[in-house]
Design a protein around this motif. Sequence first.
Motif, PDB file in Angstrom:
ATOM      1  N   ASP A  58     -54.663  26.791  35.200  1.00  0.00           N
ATOM      2  CA  ASP A  58     -55.665  27.090  36.231  1.00  0.00           C
ATOM      3  C   ASP A  58     -55.472  28.546  36.645  1.00  0.00           C
ATOM      4  O   ASP A  58     -54.428  28.906  37.188  1.00  0.00           O
ATOM      5  CB  ASP A  58     -55.481  26.155  37.426  1.00  0.00           C
ATOM      6  N   HIS A  97     -59.798  27.934  47.863  1.00  0.00           N
ATOM      7  CA  HIS A  97     -58.579  28.318  47.145  1.00  0.00           C
ATOM      8  C   HIS A  97     -57.555  28.862  48.146  1.00  0.00           C
ATOM      9  O   HIS A  97     -57.525  30.057  48.436  1.00  0.00           O
ATOM     10  CB  HIS A  97     -58.898  29.361  46.076  1.00  0.00           C
ATOM     11  N   VAL A 125     -55.156  28.802  44.318  1.00  0.00           N
ATOM     12  CA  VAL A 125     -55.798  27.656  43.673  1.00  0.00           C
ATOM     13  C   VAL A 125     -56.171  26.607  44.717  1.00  0.00           C
ATOM     14  O   VAL A 125     -55.734  26.665  45.869  1.00  0.00           O
ATOM     15  CB  VAL A 125     -54.876  27.022  42.608  1.00  0.00           C
ATOM     16  N   SER A 172     -55.187  21.224  42.557  1.00  0.00           N
ATOM     17  CA  SER A 172     -54.384  21.770  41.458  1.00  0.00           C
ATOM     18  C   SER A 172     -52.883  21.588  41.671  1.00  0.00           C
ATOM     19  O   SER A 172     -52.089  22.023  40.842  1.00  0.00           O
ATOM     20  CB  SER A 172     -54.696  23.260  41.261  1.00  0.00           C
ATOM     21  N   LYS A 176     -50.801  20.335  38.939  1.00  0.00           N
ATOM     22  CA  LYS A 176     -50.555  21.235  37.813  1.00  0.00           C
ATOM     23  C   LYS A 176     -49.336  22.132  38.043  1.00  0.00           C
ATOM     24  O   LYS A 176     -48.992  22.930  37.171  1.00  0.00           O
ATOM     25  CB  LYS A 176     -51.785  22.108  37.552  1.00  0.00           C
ATOM     26  N   ILE A 196     -47.705  27.959  38.061  1.00  0.00           N
ATOM     27  CA  ILE A 196     -48.778  27.278  37.347  1.00  0.00           C
ATOM     28  C   ILE A 196     -49.091  28.081  36.085  1.00  0.00           C
ATOM     29  O   ILE A 196     -48.773  29.268  36.003  1.00  0.00           O
ATOM     30  CB  ILE A 196     -50.026  27.157  38.266  1.00  0.00           C
TER      31      ILE A 196
END
Length: 219
Positions: free
Chosen positions: A18, A28, A56, A60, A63, A97
């Motif tokens: 991402d 975000h 993000v 997310s 992730k 990430i």
Amino acid sequence: MSDYININTFIETDISGDWGKEEEDKKHKLKVFCVRGADINSLNMGNYKEFPIRFVQEKSKDKFLKEENIIIEISGGSPTQSTGRVAFLENVDKDIICSNFCRALQIKKEFSAKYVFYLLQNIYKSDIFFNFESKTSGIKNLLYNSAFENIKVPNRDYAIQEKIVMTLSSIDKKIQLLHQLNDNLAQCYKKRDPTLVSFLFYFYLSVHQHWQKGITEGS
């Protein structure tokens, strides 16, 4: 027990990347450090300080990467360099990430994650991933599902995996030290500090000789 197994046998799950946003906005809000393909070499040298900062979404969080995840570059490369560079995550103390051009692999507990990393690194350096690439819009993509299904590797028990990891990790640490000494020598030379340059040079030679001896004894 089969003598050879495919790469998929090792993998518990894979985690998509991402790229997020450069600046925080209403959606975000989570600040993360994002690993790109360009960061993989630095990561393998123990440098976790220069990753781009991105923002993000809350969704997310699943992730976020963990200790012993393997990052693999799935898009990029060049005519002379395949995709498939890998990095191994250790000593994670921040939210990390992958970018969209990478994926992360979580290895099953019955296997040594770092052993799988060294396997993938050897496959990459042997140029095998060139055989599992497609090209769209000028960017090469690793067909990793096909690669992991078709590439066969020796089926070794856990004790042998760990023995291989101990040997290769020891060599990696010495390589990292040599790189650090090399950087320090360059800085000292710029400052024209002859005493420190001399000390670091002879220390460099000592470490290098010890490293070469270790390789000879391990071969």
